[in-house]
Design a protein around this motif. Structure first.
Motif, PDB file in Angstrom:
ATOM      1  N   THR A 116      -4.146  -5.199   2.005  1.00 18.87           N
ATOM      2  CA  THR A 116      -4.908  -4.604   0.911  1.00 18.87           C
ATOM      3  C   THR A 116      -6.237  -5.335   0.776  1.00 18.87           C
ATOM      4  O   THR A 116      -6.274  -6.561   0.686  1.00 18.87           O
ATOM      5  N   ALA A 163       6.215  -2.995   9.801  1.00 17.42           N
ATOM      6  CA  ALA A 163       5.227  -3.089   8.722  1.00 17.42           C
ATOM      7  C   ALA A 163       5.699  -2.263   7.530  1.00 17.42           C
ATOM      8  O   ALA A 163       6.055  -1.096   7.678  1.00 17.42           O
ATOM      9  N   THR A 221       0.855  -1.193   0.000  1.00 18.34           N
ATOM     10  CA  THR A 221       0.000   0.000   0.000  1.00 18.34           C
ATOM     11  C   THR A 221       0.887   1.238   0.000  1.00 18.34           C
ATOM     12  O   THR A 221       1.802   1.352   0.817  1.00 18.34           O
ATOM     13  N   PHE A 281       5.384  -0.265   3.969  1.00 17.10           N
ATOM     14  CA  PHE A 281       4.426   0.547   3.222  1.00 17.10           C
ATOM     15  C   PHE A 281       5.183   1.380   2.208  1.00 17.10           C
ATOM     16  O   PHE A 281       6.417   1.485   2.249  1.00 17.10           O
ATOM     17  N   TYR A 305       2.357   6.977  12.400  1.00 14.64           N
ATOM     18  CA  TYR A 305       1.589   7.481  11.255  1.00 14.64           C
ATOM     19  C   TYR A 305       0.922   8.825  11.562  1.00 14.64           C
ATOM     20  O   TYR A 305       0.788   9.664  10.657  1.00 14.64           O
ATOM     21  N   TRP A 327       0.982  -4.220   5.822  1.00 11.60           N
ATOM     22  CA  TRP A 327      -0.215  -3.471   5.445  1.00 11.60           C
ATOM     23  C   TRP A 327      -1.076  -4.382   4.592  1.00 11.60           C
ATOM     24  O   TRP A 327      -0.596  -4.951   3.607  1.00 11.60           O
ATOM     25  N   CYS A 332      -7.992   4.809   6.578  1.00 11.98           N
ATOM     26  CA  CYS A 332      -7.275   3.554   6.783  1.00 11.98           C
ATOM     27  C   CYS A 332      -7.288   3.247   8.273  1.00 11.98           C
ATOM     28  O   CYS A 332      -7.896   3.996   9.055  1.00 11.98           O
ATOM     29  N   VAL A 350      -5.366   0.843  11.841  1.00 13.11           N
ATOM     30  CA  VAL A 350      -4.283   0.072  12.453  1.00 13.11           C
ATOM     31  C   VAL A 350      -4.897  -0.993  13.353  1.00 13.11           C
ATOM     32  O   VAL A 350      -5.659  -0.669  14.269  1.00 13.11           O
ATOM     33  N   HIS A 386      -7.532  -0.298   3.422  1.00 17.41           N
ATOM     34  CA  HIS A 386      -6.133  -0.580   3.725  1.00 17.41           C
ATOM     35  C   HIS A 386      -5.948  -0.467   5.231  1.00 17.41           C
ATOM     36  O   HIS A 386      -6.467   0.464   5.854  1.00 17.41           O
ATOM     37  N   GLU A 387      -5.180  -1.415   5.817  1.00 17.59           N
ATOM     38  CA  GLU A 387      -4.920  -1.314   7.246  1.00 17.59           C
ATOM     39  C   GLU A 387      -3.576  -1.930   7.598  1.00 17.59           C
ATOM     40  O   GLU A 387      -3.131  -2.903   6.980  1.00 17.59           O
ATOM     41  N   CYS A 388      -2.942  -1.320   8.580  1.00 17.95           N
ATOM     42  CA  CYS A 388      -1.679  -1.805   9.116  1.00 17.95           C
ATOM     43  C   CYS A 388      -1.959  -2.890  10.140  1.00 17.95           C
ATOM     44  O   CYS A 388      -2.694  -2.667  11.100  1.00 17.95           O
TER      45      CYS A 388
END
Length: 255
Positions: free
Chosen positions: A201, A119, A76, A121, A158, A199, A185, A187, A144-146
């Motif tokens: 998708t 992570a 991502t 990105f 972030y 991350w 997005c 976490v 999208h997420e961590c």
């Protein structure tokens, strides 16, 4: 639109050791067509939905010093106005720059980094190529997420980079990240202990159960069978090379 607002997911791409196989799999799964780039771009593939770019596929290769090619994975990319300034910011806040900054012809300028929880990105400075032209529709990226095991460190990182507003959800370790009041997005702090932080998708589909079954018939596998979530029915899957992604059947009110 000439660019995505800073901090918003702007693009996703797949690193694949076998782009031909990746194009077969994702073309049949999502109905994508493909535009393969010139040799000077490493044959980078634009994945098109209704003729518009929604994702990319790049070739994974071993490094000149003998290190093996990295495993297949989706990345991502978060929008930034200036990649050089962004990578400095990443390093100042405890992250690590892994690739770049570098130009992708005249299309974009990118870098790939890891946050303090490891992570990975990307950073995306749009030029001629804005990013995903279609989102939140079947066959296009929709979330999208961590995924990490240290959400406090990840969220702080972030927020420092992009100035997100945060909303901690009740009941589990999840923080929604907002820009201008809109959730863009998130976490998730309970990543599996046997998997590296990453991350994730999400791609929108019309029917999550049918999509999960289709993944298997095309040579992929299902990590987690379809289940109901706050935002719709979802399934975690792997493509034939082992790259993880998620299919999400969005509820009508979330599209």
């Amino acid at each position: 639109m000439t660019s995505y607002p800073p901090g918003r997911p702007a693009w996703v791409d797949l690193l694949s050791a076998d782009p031909d196989e990746a194009r077969r799999f994702y073309g049949e799964l999502f109905g994508w067509t493909f535009e393969i780039g010139p040799p000077q771009a490493g044959g980078y593939t634009m994945c098109l939905l209704r003729g518009e770019p929604v994702a990319g596929i790049g070739q994974s290769t071993s490094s000149p010093d003998g290190f093996p090619a990295p495993p297949a994975a989706w990345t991502t990319y978060l929008a930034v106005p200036d990649v050089e300034a962004a990578v400095q910011n990443v390093e100042q806040h405890g992250g690590t720059v892994l690739i770049g900054p570098l130009d992708i012809l005249d299309e974009s300028r990118i870098a790939v980094a890891a946050d303090p929880t490891s992570a990975v990105f990307g950073l995306w400075e749009a030029k001629l190529h804005v990013g995903s032209r279609i989102v939140r529709e079947p066959g296009a990226p929709c979330w999208h997420e961590c995924l990490t095991r240290d959400s406090e460190a990840a969220v702080a990182f972030y927020v420092d980079l992009f100035g997100y507003e945060t909303e901690r959800l009740s009941g589990f370790d999840y923080t929604a990240l907002r820009l201008g009041g809109e959730v863009v997005c998130g976490v998730y702090g309970d990543a599996p202990s046997d998997e590296p932080p990453t991350w994730a998708t999400f791609f929108a589909v019309e029917d999550a159960d049918k999509a999960a079954h289709r993944v298997m018939t095309l040579g992929g596998s299902v990590l987690r069978e379809p289940f109901e979530s706050t935002y719709g029915r979802v399934a975690a899957v792997l493509d034939p090379e082992g790259a993880a992604f998620t299919v999400l059947q969005l509820r009508p009110e979330t599209t």
